[in-house]
Scaffold this motif. Structure first.
Motif, short mmCIF file in Angstrom:
data_model
loop_
_atom_site.label_atom_id
_atom_site.label_comp_id
_atom_site.label_asym_id
_atom_site.label_seq_id
_atom_site.Cartn_x
_atom_site.Cartn_y
_atom_site.Cartn_z
N ALA A 1 -9.54 -14.38 1.72
CA ALA A 1 -10.59 -13.32 1.13
C ALA A 1 -10.03 -12.05 0.94
N THR A 2 -9.40 -11.61 2.11
CA THR A 2 -9.01 -10.38 2.26
C THR A 2 -7.79 -10.10 1.06
N VAL A 3 -6.86 -11.06 1.01
CA VAL A 3 -5.89 -11.04 0.21
C VAL A 3 -6.35 -10.84 -1.65
N LYS A 4 -7.35 -11.56 -1.64
CA LYS A 4 -7.96 -11.38 -2.90
C LYS A 4 -8.68 -10.24 -3.03
N TRP A 5 -9.39 -9.71 -2.28
CA TRP A 5 -10.05 -8.42 -2.29
C TRP A 5 -8.80 -7.45 -2.57
N ILE A 6 -7.82 -7.27 -2.13
CA ILE A 6 -6.85 -6.50 -2.16
C ILE A 6 -6.41 -6.47 -3.53
N SER A 7 -6.01 -7.58 -3.95
CA SER A 7 -5.67 -7.94 -5.40
C SER A 7 -6.67 -7.27 -6.45
N ASP A 8 -7.83 -7.75 -6.06
CA ASP A 8 -8.88 -7.19 -7.01
C ASP A 8 -8.97 -5.88 -7.19
N TRP A 9 -8.88 -5.25 -5.96
CA TRP A 9 -8.90 -3.79 -5.75
C TRP A 9 -7.99 -2.97 -6.63
N PHE A 10 -6.84 -3.51 -6.45
CA PHE A 10 -5.74 -2.87 -7.10
C PHE A 10 -5.85 -3.14 -8.73
N GLN A 11 -6.56 -4.20 -8.99
CA GLN A 11 -6.59 -4.42 -10.56
C GLN A 11 -7.46 -3.21 -11.20
N VAL A 12 -8.64 -2.90 -10.44
CA VAL A 12 -9.35 -1.96 -10.85
C VAL A 12 -9.00 -0.54 -10.45
N ASN A 13 -8.18 -0.31 -9.64
CA ASN A 13 -8.31 1.20 -8.87
C ASN A 13 -6.94 1.45 -9.04
N GLY A 14 -5.95 0.56 -9.31
CA GLY A 14 -4.51 1.00 -9.56
C GLY A 14 -3.62 -0.09 -9.91
N PRO A 15 -3.91 -0.56 -11.34
CA PRO A 15 -3.03 -1.43 -11.95
C PRO A 15 -1.53 -1.05 -11.80
N GLY A 16 -0.65 -2.21 -11.21
CA GLY A 16 0.79 -1.43 -11.06
C GLY A 16 0.92 -0.58 -9.89
N CYS A 17 0.24 -0.21 -9.27
CA CYS A 17 0.42 0.88 -8.18
C CYS A 17 0.79 0.24 -6.91
N ASN A 18 1.74 1.11 -6.34
CA ASN A 18 2.30 0.52 -4.98
C ASN A 18 1.11 0.75 -3.84
N ALA A 19 1.55 0.13 -2.72
CA ALA A 19 0.48 0.41 -1.62
C ALA A 19 1.47 1.02 -0.68
N ILE A 20 0.95 2.44 -0.22
CA ILE A 20 1.45 3.06 0.87
C ILE A 20 0.88 2.88 2.21
N ILE A 21 1.73 2.57 3.44
CA ILE A 21 0.95 2.30 4.47
C ILE A 21 2.05 2.97 5.60
N GLY A 22 1.34 3.52 6.48
CA GLY A 22 2.08 4.06 7.49
C GLY A 22 2.34 2.82 8.66
N ILE A 23 3.51 2.86 8.93
CA ILE A 23 3.91 1.55 9.94
C ILE A 23 4.17 2.25 11.26
N SER A 24 3.45 1.87 12.33
CA SER A 24 3.41 2.36 13.63
C SER A 24 4.07 1.38 14.65
N GLY A 25 4.05 0.03 14.26
CA GLY A 25 4.44 -0.95 15.12
C GLY A 25 3.49 -1.84 15.93
N GLY A 26 2.26 -1.32 15.85
CA GLY A 26 0.89 -1.84 16.24
C GLY A 26 0.49 -2.90 15.53
N LYS A 27 -0.46 -3.81 16.05
CA LYS A 27 -1.05 -5.01 15.38
C LYS A 27 -1.70 -4.61 13.84
N ASP A 28 -2.44 -3.38 14.07
CA ASP A 28 -3.17 -3.20 12.65
C ASP A 28 -2.31 -2.90 11.65
N SER A 29 -1.53 -2.06 11.79
CA SER A 29 -0.51 -1.95 10.52
C SER A 29 0.46 -2.85 10.17
#
Length: 252
Positions: free
Chosen positions: A11-39
């Protein structure tokens, strides 16, 4: 607590895909990587939703970071583009300039300045690399305000904010995230203390209380309730005054 981690991941994967279709088609996802579980788990979800070629991981140590090997482990595991941007010079420069103006900064100001600089860095990368910035806060942290407003609490989209720490760990196993990252002791990396040391209770107790309302220790319940109520403003849009004498015209 009955939780279907596979269903939640899908469900989360689908939500992310749908969100990008509306709010950033073709955009990249930028994420801070800390080494913890959440990131780590958020990055794995992004890869599933968008493909690894559209996920850019940014590691942002403030000088030396003792667990950089964990961040690199995740980067290599996912095979995503990554960059190290050390915020030490920006942090030290900001502290020096602010303290020269107003005097010594408080301990909390010094702790929270780093995540705010990291968020500014992520947005600079995002605007230069056609990106949207991922928020990596989870429900357990948000519930008690364990985040920095306009720091790690910011972002353009928030994939895991409906899930507790225990649920996120279960999702990480479905996603095949290395176990050492899933079980890494949660720490803000700033204060030298674990999350649970700072909060005064365990995530296990908090997660159970959030999902079932059950908790044995009355003092812990009172502390959780106090933190939740005191930090609700962090979860709202900025409060703004609505003056009745002004009319706002919306176009159809």
């Amino acid at each position: 607590m009955d939780f279907d981690a596979k269903k939640a991941v899908d469900a989360t994967v689908k939500w992310i895909s749908d969100w990008f279709q509306v709010n950033g088609p073709g955009c990249n996802a930028i994420i801070g990587i800390s080494g913890g579980k959440d990131s780590s788990i958020t990055a794995a979800l992004l890869v599933q939703a968008l493909g690894k070629e559209r996920v850019i991981g940014i590691m942002m140590p403030n000088g030396e970071q003792s667990d950089m090997d964990m961040a690199l482990l995740l980067i290599n595991h996912l095979g995503i583009e990554s960059h190290v941007i050390n915020i030490e010079a920006a942090y030290n420069g900001a502290v020096k300039d602010i303290e020269s103006a107003i005097g010594e900064l408080s301990k909390d100001s010094l702790i929270n300045l780093a995540p705010r600089l990291r968020m500014a860095t992520l947005y600079a990368v995002g605007q230069s690399r056609n990106g949207r910035v991922a928020n990596t806060c989870n429900l357990s942290e948000d519930w008690v305000g364990y985040s920095t407003r306009y720091g790690d609490a910011a972002g353009d989209f928030s994939p895991i904010s409906s899930f507790t720490t225990a649920e996120i760990r279960a999702m990480g196993r479905v996603l095949g995230v290395p176990e050492v990252l899933i079980e890494k002791v949660p720490s803000d990396g700033l204060s030298g203390m674990t999350d649970e040391d700072k909060l005064g209770f365990t995530y296990e107790v908090l997660d159970r209380y959030i999902r079932t309302g059950e908790i044995e220790d009355t003092k812990t319940k009172e502390r959780i309730d106090m933190l939740h109520e005191r930090n609700l403003f962090k979860l709202r849009y900025m409060d703004s005054f609505k003056y009745e004498g002004v009319v706002v015209v919306t176009l159809a």
